[in-house]
Design an enzyme around this catalytic site. Structure first.
Site, PDB file in Angstrom:
ATOM      1  N   ARG A 150       0.938  -0.981  -0.091  1.00  0.00           N
ATOM      2  CA  ARG A 150       0.149  -0.017  -0.057  1.00  0.00           C
ATOM      3  C   ARG A 150       0.877   1.220   0.018  1.00  0.00           C
ATOM      4  NH1 ARG A 150       1.749   3.249   4.337  1.00  0.00           N
ATOM      5  NH2 ARG A 150       1.430   2.190   6.255  1.00  0.00           N
ATOM      6  N   GLU A 249      -6.663   6.972   8.397  1.00  0.00           N
ATOM      7  CA  GLU A 249      -5.487   7.631   8.674  1.00  0.00           C
ATOM      8  C   GLU A 249      -5.080   8.878   7.992  1.00  0.00           C
ATOM      9  OE1 GLU A 249      -2.421   5.691  10.452  1.00  0.00           O
ATOM     10  OE2 GLU A 249      -0.750   6.977   9.894  1.00  0.00           O
ATOM     11  N   ARG A 253      -5.274   5.868   0.801  1.00  0.00           N
ATOM     12  CA  ARG A 253      -4.369   4.640   0.792  1.00  0.00           C
ATOM     13  C   ARG A 253      -4.685   3.814  -0.530  1.00  0.00           C
ATOM     14  NH1 ARG A 253      -2.185   3.167   6.127  1.00  0.00           N
ATOM     15  NH2 ARG A 253      -1.470   5.239   6.811  1.00  0.00           N
ATOM     16  N   CYS A 295       1.284  10.699   9.359  1.00  0.00           N
ATOM     17  CA  CYS A 295       2.358  10.012  10.480  1.00  0.00           C
ATOM     18  C   CYS A 295       3.521  10.154   9.556  1.00  0.00           C
ATOM     19  CB  CYS A 295       1.882   8.686  10.702  1.00  0.00           C
ATOM     20  SG  CYS A 295       3.081   7.905  11.810  1.00  0.00           S
ATOM     21  N   THR A 297       6.247   8.397  10.040  1.00  0.00           N
ATOM     22  CA  THR A 297       6.679   7.025   9.714  1.00  0.00           C
ATOM     23  C   THR A 297       6.226   6.652   8.237  1.00  0.00           C
ATOM     24  OG1 THR A 297       4.775   5.849  10.282  1.00  0.00           O
ATOM     25  CG2 THR A 297       6.619   6.147  11.841  1.00  0.00           C
ATOM     26  N   ARG A 304       4.033   0.527   2.158  1.00  0.00           N
ATOM     27  CA  ARG A 304       4.347  -0.237   3.187  1.00  0.00           C
ATOM     28  C   ARG A 304       3.840  -1.665   2.559  1.00  0.00           C
ATOM     29  NH1 ARG A 304       2.814  -4.020   7.661  1.00  0.00           N
ATOM     30  NH2 ARG A 304       0.502  -3.571   7.353  1.00  0.00           N
ATOM     31  N   ARG A 332       4.121  -7.256  12.642  1.00  0.00           N
ATOM     32  CA  ARG A 332       3.007  -6.897  13.340  1.00  0.00           C
ATOM     33  C   ARG A 332       2.109  -8.163  13.558  1.00  0.00           C
ATOM     34  NH1 ARG A 332       1.019  -1.221  10.195  1.00  0.00           N
ATOM     35  NH2 ARG A 332       3.069  -0.073  10.304  1.00  0.00           N
ATOM     36  N   GLU A 337      -1.755  -2.926  12.728  1.00  0.00           N
ATOM     37  CA  GLU A 337      -0.680  -2.466  13.872  1.00  0.00           C
ATOM     38  C   GLU A 337      -1.377  -2.836  15.390  1.00  0.00           C
ATOM     39  OE1 GLU A 337       0.417   1.266  12.948  1.00  0.00           O
ATOM     40  OE2 GLU A 337       2.328   0.812  13.860  1.00  0.00           O
TER      41      GLU A 337
HETATM   42  P1  ADP Z   1      -1.487  -0.223   7.141  1.00  0.00           P
HETATM   43  O1  ADP Z   1      -0.783   0.911   7.735  1.00  0.00           O
HETATM   44  O2  ADP Z   1      -0.533  -0.784   6.160  1.00  0.00           O
HETATM   45  O3  ADP Z   1      -2.925   0.069   6.625  1.00  0.00           O
HETATM   46  P2  ADP Z   1      -2.292  -1.954   9.319  1.00  0.00           P
HETATM   47  O4  ADP Z   1      -1.185  -2.698   9.934  1.00  0.00           O
HETATM   48  O5  ADP Z   1      -3.320  -1.207   9.836  1.00  0.00           O
HETATM   49  O6  ADP Z   1      -1.487  -1.329   8.095  1.00  0.00           O
HETATM   50  O7  ADP Z   1      -3.084  -3.199   8.602  1.00  0.00           O
HETATM   51  C1  ADP Z   1      -4.147  -2.763   7.781  1.00  0.00           C
HETATM   52  C2  ADP Z   1      -5.051  -3.973   7.393  1.00  0.00           C
HETATM   53  O8  ADP Z   1      -4.086  -4.697   6.174  1.00  0.00           O
HETATM   54  C3  ADP Z   1      -5.170  -4.965   8.455  1.00  0.00           C
HETATM   55  O9  ADP Z   1      -6.275  -5.623   8.458  1.00  0.00           O
HETATM   56  C4  ADP Z   1      -4.050  -6.178   8.174  1.00  0.00           C
HETATM   57  O10 ADP Z   1      -4.344  -7.463   8.592  1.00  0.00           O
HETATM   58  C5  ADP Z   1      -4.156  -6.180   6.644  1.00  0.00           C
HETATM   59  N1  ADP Z   1      -2.826  -6.555   6.243  1.00  0.00           N
HETATM   60  C6  ADP Z   1      -1.661  -6.194   6.130  1.00  0.00           C
HETATM   61  N2  ADP Z   1      -0.658  -6.712   5.534  1.00  0.00           N
HETATM   62  C7  ADP Z   1      -1.618  -7.735   4.820  1.00  0.00           C
HETATM   63  C8  ADP Z   1      -0.872  -8.931   4.165  1.00  0.00           C
HETATM   64  N3  ADP Z   1       0.077  -9.267   3.574  1.00  0.00           N
HETATM   65  N4  ADP Z   1      -1.898  -9.844   3.580  1.00  0.00           N
HETATM   66  C9  ADP Z   1      -3.446  -9.535   4.305  1.00  0.00           C
HETATM   67  N5  ADP Z   1      -3.857  -8.626   4.704  1.00  0.00           N
HETATM   68  C10 ADP Z   1      -2.924  -7.612   5.510  1.00  0.00           C
HETATM   69  C1  CIR Z   2       3.213   4.862  17.355  1.00  0.00           C
HETATM   70  O1  CIR Z   2       3.783   6.014  17.668  1.00  0.00           O
HETATM   71  O2  CIR Z   2       3.139   3.799  17.894  1.00  0.00           O
HETATM   72  C2  CIR Z   2       1.736   5.024  16.384  1.00  0.00           C
HETATM   73  N1  CIR Z   2       1.489   6.386  16.565  1.00  0.00           N
HETATM   74  C3  CIR Z   2       2.056   4.310  15.027  1.00  0.00           C
HETATM   75  C4  CIR Z   2       3.312   4.831  14.569  1.00  0.00           C
HETATM   76  C5  CIR Z   2       3.575   4.098  13.065  1.00  0.00           C
HETATM   77  N2  CIR Z   2       3.849   2.812  12.956  1.00  0.00           N
HETATM   78  C6  CIR Z   2       4.968   2.281  12.968  1.00  0.00           C
HETATM   79  O3  CIR Z   2       6.076   2.691  13.164  1.00  0.00           O
HETATM   80  N3  CIR Z   2       4.715   0.850  13.271  1.00  0.00           N
END
Ligand code: ADP
Ligand code: CIR
Length: 379
Positions: A150, A249, A253, A295, A297, A304, A332, A337
């Site tokens: 993404r 966020e 995305r 953010c 990051t 990511r 994660r 996250e």
């Molecule tokens: P992001 O910041 O990339 O959106 P999150 O950690 O909030 O990250 O994840 C968002 C959603 O994407 C969650 O439901 C997570 O389970 C899903 N997700 C992340 N990576 C994968 C993957 N490789 N396969 C399937 N689902 C994924």
């Molecule tokens: C944090 O500070 O932990 C959250 N605000 C998320 C930061 C971004 N995510 C990450 O680096 N895994």
């Protein structure tokens, strides 16, 4: 370009004032800001915010404001309220990266592991380079459950959660909806307003990893869930291999995902989507920071790339997190996250997004995951 962006933000505000529409300023008092800084210092926290925001730097920045009225307190609120944060800092609006630069740059350098904040131009890879991308199912059949890549993007002229108004959120929603009309092939799909989905539909989409949630305390305290679910949406193709999240966020995305470990196919679909959407929308960027996101990051490539991978043996090792960190990878849980792993399946992704190209980031993930596979097989 960045100056134009700030001017555009101001112009929007002036127009809104002229039309007597109420706009949402952060409105945090200096007393509330001071309390947040005190809270950050009272408890134990390993966040980058706590490490980098010294009392001297706080004194220097505490009276500064962005043109939209955003203050340091808006940026540190999440980290102060959640001492378990890893980073703890968010940009109240795009100008925060300049107004509070001394703090942001330190956090950015530490998170993305760069000596200098100097992001290269978008570079998805040459034809020859792209040949190096792989289908990891050939290497480890069945080990990778799914792959997802993404990127985050922000609309030009629209602020971030602490300073955004509901009208501006609607503008982001409408612009995005329009841009999705006429997408073709793999990218063709439907736009779903979050407010129009049933509870069951939402639960199923979240469970299947397609949809965002509204239960992250860190994002909530940063202002991410204001006026929820107004003007939040998800767009996806019928196969749910290409999706767009609207006003979670970030304003945007773009997501490409599929079952198995075909990194090449997943990445190339996203690259096509970025190309197409770049023709239809204007994204906020800043010299040296790349694509602007809420953010720090996510700045830079805002990319990511992750796999959900079965690694019960490696993940049980004491040094699992260090092993990932050395490869610039981040583990994660499988529901996003700050969630837990289920059955030894972890979400492993590139940690760095700034200071390297999109191609470098996907390769960092691919090559790191190959090392993880090798290690799991050796145990
Ligand atoms: P992001 O910041 O990339 O959106 P999150 O950690 O909030 O990250 O994840 C968002 C959603 O994407 C969650 O439901 C997570 O389970 C899903 N997700 C992340 N990576 C994968 C993957 N490789 N396969 C399937 N689902 C994924
Ligand atoms: C944090 O500070 O932990 C959250 N605000 C998320 C930061 C971004 N995510 C990450 O680096 N895994």
């Amino acid at each position: 370009m960045y100056r134009n962006y700030c001017e555009q933000l101001q112009q929007n505000r002036q127009q809104e004032k002229g039309q007597k529409k109420e706009t949402k300023m952060s409105g945090m008092s200096s007393d509330e800001q001071a309390k947040l800084f005190a809270k950050l210092n009272e408890g134990k926290s390993d966040s980058l915010l706590k490490k980098k925001l010294t009392p001297e730097l706080y004194e220097k920045l505490k009276d500064k404001k962005t043109k939209l009225g955003g203050c340091l307190g808006d940026c540190i609120k999440s980290g102060a309220m959640n001492l378990n944060s890893h980073v703890g800092l968010y940009a109240c609006d795009p100008e925060a990266y300049t107004t509070f630069q001394e703090l942001f740059d330190e956090v950015i350098k530490a998170y993305h592991k760069v000596d200098k904040v100097d992001h290269p131009k978008l570079n998805a890879g040459t034809k020859e380079q792209l040949e190096k991308l792989q289908n990891l199912d050939e290497l480890a059949p069945g080990m990778i459950v799914s792959t997802r890549v993404r990127v985050g993007r922000s609309h030009v002229g629209i602020p971030f959660p602490p300073c955004i108004s509901d009208e501006e959120r609607k503008k982001a929603f409408d612009e995005t909806k329009k841009a999705t009309e006429g997408l073709k092939g793999d990218l063709e799909g439907k736009f779903y307003d979050l407010a129009g989905l049933t509870k069951e539909e939402k639960t199923q989409l979240v469970e299947d990893h397609f949809l965002f949630k509204d239960d992250d305390d860190m994002l909530r305290d940063a202002g991410g869930y204001k006026n929820w679910p107004n003007h939040r949406a998800i767009f996806h193709n019928p196969a749910k291999t290409f999706l767009i999240w609207v006003n979670e966020e970030d304003h945007l995305r773009f997501i490409s995902m599929q079952k198995g470990g075909n990194i090449k196919e997943t990445y190339l679909r996203l690259v096509t989507a970025i190309d197409e959407l770049t023709k239809r929308l204007k994204f906020a960027t800043k010299d040296n920071l790349g694509f602007l996101t809420f953010c720090p990051t996510n700045l830079g490539t805002a990319m990511r790339a992750s796999v959900h991978i079965k690694i019960p043996k490696l993940s049980a090792q004491k040094d699992f997190k260090e092993f990932c960190e050395k490869l610039n990878l981040q583990p994660r849980g499988i529901h996003g996250e700050n969630t837990e792993s289920v059955g030894g399946v972890y979400d492993i992704s590139n940690k760095r997004r700034l200071g390297l190209t999109e191609y470098d980031a996907i390769m960092e993930m691919q090559e790191g995951v190959k090392k993880i596979i090798e290690k799991e097989m050796s145990l």
